[in-house]
Design an enzyme around this catalytic site. Sequence first.
Site, PDB file in Angstrom:
ATOM      1  N   SER A   7      -3.336 -30.659  11.075  1.00  0.00           N
ATOM      2  CA  SER A   7      -2.446 -29.632  11.624  1.00  0.00           C
ATOM      3  C   SER A   7      -1.636 -28.990  10.510  1.00  0.00           C
ATOM      4  O   SER A   7      -1.382 -29.608   9.482  1.00  0.00           O
ATOM      5  CB  SER A   7      -1.490 -30.265  12.638  1.00  0.00           C
ATOM      6  OG  SER A   7      -0.551 -29.296  13.087  1.00  0.00           O
ATOM      7  N   ASN A   8      -1.249 -27.749  10.745  1.00  0.00           N
ATOM      8  CA  ASN A   8      -0.339 -27.073   9.822  1.00  0.00           C
ATOM      9  C   ASN A   8       0.989 -26.770  10.492  1.00  0.00           C
ATOM     10  O   ASN A   8       1.847 -26.122   9.910  1.00  0.00           O
ATOM     11  CB  ASN A   8      -0.964 -25.755   9.335  1.00  0.00           C
ATOM     12  CG  ASN A   8      -2.043 -26.010   8.304  1.00  0.00           C
ATOM     13  OD1 ASN A   8      -1.853 -26.799   7.387  1.00  0.00           O
ATOM     14  ND2 ASN A   8      -3.189 -25.362   8.475  1.00  0.00           N
ATOM     15  N   ASN A  11       6.456 -28.532  13.081  1.00  0.00           N
ATOM     16  CA  ASN A  11       7.142 -29.192  14.201  1.00  0.00           C
ATOM     17  C   ASN A  11       6.337 -30.381  14.701  1.00  0.00           C
ATOM     18  O   ASN A  11       6.872 -31.441  14.987  1.00  0.00           O
ATOM     19  CB  ASN A  11       7.332 -28.221  15.362  1.00  0.00           C
ATOM     20  CG  ASN A  11       8.399 -27.202  15.069  1.00  0.00           C
ATOM     21  OD1 ASN A  11       9.560 -27.553  14.893  1.00  0.00           O
ATOM     22  ND2 ASN A  11       8.012 -25.947  14.973  1.00  0.00           N
ATOM     23  N   ASP A  68      -4.873 -30.890  20.202  1.00  0.00           N
ATOM     24  CA  ASP A  68      -4.711 -29.543  20.721  1.00  0.00           C
ATOM     25  C   ASP A  68      -3.946 -29.681  22.031  1.00  0.00           C
ATOM     26  O   ASP A  68      -4.130 -30.655  22.768  1.00  0.00           O
ATOM     27  CB  ASP A  68      -6.056 -28.858  20.941  1.00  0.00           C
ATOM     28  CG  ASP A  68      -5.883 -27.347  21.052  1.00  0.00           C
ATOM     29  OD1 ASP A  68      -5.124 -26.765  20.252  1.00  0.00           O
ATOM     30  OD2 ASP A  68      -6.480 -26.735  21.954  1.00  0.00           O
ATOM     31  N   ASP A 151       8.991 -24.664  25.403  1.00  0.00           N
ATOM     32  CA  ASP A 151      10.020 -25.659  25.737  1.00  0.00           C
ATOM     33  C   ASP A 151      11.198 -25.098  26.551  1.00  0.00           C
ATOM     34  O   ASP A 151      11.659 -25.767  27.483  1.00  0.00           O
ATOM     35  CB  ASP A 151      10.558 -26.333  24.465  1.00  0.00           C
ATOM     36  CG  ASP A 151       9.614 -27.411  23.950  1.00  0.00           C
ATOM     37  OD1 ASP A 151       8.701 -27.799  24.695  1.00  0.00           O
ATOM     38  OD2 ASP A 151       9.798 -27.848  22.804  1.00  0.00           O
ATOM     39  N   HIS A 176       3.870 -34.838  26.682  1.00  0.00           N
ATOM     40  CA  HIS A 176       2.408 -34.915  26.641  1.00  0.00           C
ATOM     41  C   HIS A 176       1.939 -35.440  25.283  1.00  0.00           C
ATOM     42  O   HIS A 176       1.098 -36.334  25.208  1.00  0.00           O
ATOM     43  CB  HIS A 176       1.830 -33.524  26.906  1.00  0.00           C
ATOM     44  CG  HIS A 176       2.462 -32.419  26.104  1.00  0.00           C
ATOM     45  ND1 HIS A 176       3.829 -32.252  26.010  1.00  0.00           N
ATOM     46  CD2 HIS A 176       1.935 -31.447  25.317  1.00  0.00           C
ATOM     47  CE1 HIS A 176       4.111 -31.225  25.235  1.00  0.00           C
ATOM     48  NE2 HIS A 176       2.970 -30.719  24.796  1.00  0.00           N
TER      49      HIS A 176
END
Length: 191
Positions: A7-8, A11, A68, A151, A176
């Site tokens: 991932s990039n 957060n 994902d 969010d 999740h």
Amino acid sequence: MQLVFASNNKNKIKEIQQLIPQTIQILSLEDIGCFIDIPETADTIEGNAILKADYVTQNYGYPCFADDSGLEIDALNGEPGVYSARYAGSHRSDNDNIDRVLQKLQHETNRKANFKTVICLNQDGKQYLFTGIVNGTILKEKIGDQGFGYDPIFKAEGFSETFAQLSLEKKAEISHRGIAVRQLIEFLSSK
Ligand code: ITT
């Protein structure tokens, strides 16, 4: 143990580092010299997780996991789903995506939705999938300034605050991604 997290998204890396035990050293894509944005061309959340993990394992030879996620809204037949990051167009502004959702749900009374994360782990020539789901509702306006993405308009079942009003630690407890990551950790710890 070294494990690449494909991932990039800073957060997400921050959230996941919070959850992974220190015995597992997480490498980012940058750490392994991978500077491309791995194309997410699958039409399901599962498909994209698999695609990203396979890209790293096939091209760099590392054990790797990729995730994902997406927001699935009942009244929109599961939209934005796999298209959550670019629901309002490819410029990917969180605010634009939220506005599009609120506009589409303007006259809708069914506000049920869920966030879903699928993690794909490639290890020792095998592939494993872990799924985390959190059910909730979509508000009519944005509340809170923590977190990212959708969010500010998502309230989890049993909570009076939105995801954007929760601390990183609290969100990780119920989200999740937290659910899916804990499954991953349990699996890795049991080996
Ligand atoms: P990658 O580089 O890892 O692909 P991403 O931003 O595309 O990062 P995801 O694929 O996990 O992240 O999620 C797709 C979109 O779904 C993300 O851009 C948000 O709009 C939304 N989303 C996912 N998880 C979320 C969360 O915990 N809170 C709010 N929105 C979230």
